[in-house]
Design a protein around this motif. Structure first.
Motif, PDB file in Angstrom:
ATOM      1  N   THR A  11       0.840  -1.192   0.000  1.00  0.00           N
ATOM      2  CA  THR A  11       0.000   0.000   0.000  1.00  0.00           C
ATOM      3  C   THR A  11       0.879   1.248   0.000  1.00  0.00           C
ATOM      4  N   ALA A  12       0.320   2.352  -0.464  1.00  0.00           N
ATOM      5  CA  ALA A  12       1.037   3.627  -0.449  1.00  0.00           C
ATOM      6  C   ALA A  12       0.402   4.606   0.529  1.00  0.00           C
ATOM      7  N   ALA A  13      -0.468   4.101   1.403  1.00  0.00           N
ATOM      8  CA  ALA A  13      -1.190   4.975   2.327  1.00  0.00           C
ATOM      9  C   ALA A  13      -0.239   5.703   3.274  1.00  0.00           C
ATOM     10  N   GLU A  14      -0.624   6.899   3.666  1.00  0.00           N
ATOM     11  CA  GLU A  14       0.201   7.678   4.602  1.00  0.00           C
ATOM     12  C   GLU A  14       0.085   7.129   6.022  1.00  0.00           C
ATOM     13  N   TYR A  15      -1.126   6.743   6.406  1.00  0.00           N
ATOM     14  CA  TYR A  15      -1.377   6.206   7.743  1.00  0.00           C
ATOM     15  C   TYR A  15      -1.852   4.766   7.634  1.00  0.00           C
ATOM     16  N   VAL A  16      -1.443   3.939   8.606  1.00  0.00           N
ATOM     17  CA  VAL A  16      -1.871   2.540   8.595  1.00  0.00           C
ATOM     18  C   VAL A  16      -2.361   2.121   9.980  1.00  0.00           C
ATOM     19  N   VAL A  17      -3.299   1.201   9.953  1.00  0.00           N
ATOM     20  CA  VAL A  17      -3.714   0.487  11.157  1.00  0.00           C
ATOM     21  C   VAL A  17      -3.307  -0.967  10.953  1.00  0.00           C
ATOM     22  N   MET A  18      -2.599  -1.534  11.910  1.00  0.00           N
ATOM     23  CA  MET A  18      -2.284  -2.954  11.842  1.00  0.00           C
ATOM     24  C   MET A  18      -3.178  -3.697  12.828  1.00  0.00           C
TER      25      MET A  18
END
Length: 208
Positions: A70-77
């Motif tokens: 992914t190229a998302a700025e923010y992530v939730v794992m």
């Protein structure tokens, strides 16, 4: 915004986690870590993009593979074996990070069930439910080298003086290994996990 879910043989629960995540964002990546069951198929049917690893390499390498997808700025794992998860829980986890108040929010269970709550409260630093910037997480040394990513993440929080805190996730619980795999297989898996976690610093020193 993306949600990354490393999963190993989680066909019974991963769809519920994916559906909750997709209420927050369409960019949901499940990394099937060499699963021998229908984890990958079930995750796709629930709406996730799937990275299907050919063999079981561990949660750390699986997490890194998901971040690279992914190229998302923010992530939730998230872990793939959660029950009771909702969009509201994910928003609560993300809120202090998006507001610039924390560099990482770590979710801990509250009221989801005695065994799950108790285990999470004993070792909250091992929680797999987290929110942060993707570039920060990718910069964690040894993230893709350790079977369990939580110890190197904890080290990176300390060395970078990152701002972090725990966020309660009410009524969420995790299916115990002993429930998923049967008591003895689950107990052996738990023992191997803690042995690997406890020897992290020895491996880290050896490679310096």
């Amino acid at each position: 915004m993306a949600v990354v879910i490393p999963a190993f043989n989680e066909e019974e629960t991963v769809a519920e986690v994916v559906r909750a995540a997709r209420e927050l964002t369409p960019d949901v990546v499940v990394v099937s870590d060499g699963s021998s069951d229908r984890t990958a198929q079930v995750a796709r049917e629930a709406g996730a993009r799937v990275v299907d690893l050919p063999q079981n390499v561990g949660k750390g390498p699986a997490l890194r593979a998901g971040l690279e997808a992914t190229a998302a700025e923010y992530v939730v794992m998230l872990d793939g074996d959660l029950l009771g998860l909702t969009r509201e829980h994910l928003e609560r986890l993300l809120r202090p990070v998006l507001a610039g108040e924390l560099d990482m929010a770590i979710g801990v269970f509250e009221g989801g069930g005695f065994a799950s709550d108790w285990g999470n409260k004993l070792t909250p630093h091992l929680s797999g439910q987290r929110a942060c910037r993707r570039d920060w997480l990718l910069a964690v040394p040894r993230l893709g080298a350790e079977r369990w990513p939580e110890p190197p993440i904890t080290d990176h929080l300390k060395t970078t003086a990152a701002r972090w805190d725990y966020v309660e996730l009410g009524q969420v619980r995790q299916v115990l290994k002993e429930t998923k795999r049967g008591f003895w297989k689950g107990a052996r898996a738990r023992t191997r996990m803690y042995a690997d976690l406890l020897t992290y610093r020895r491996r880290k020193k050896r490679e310096r």
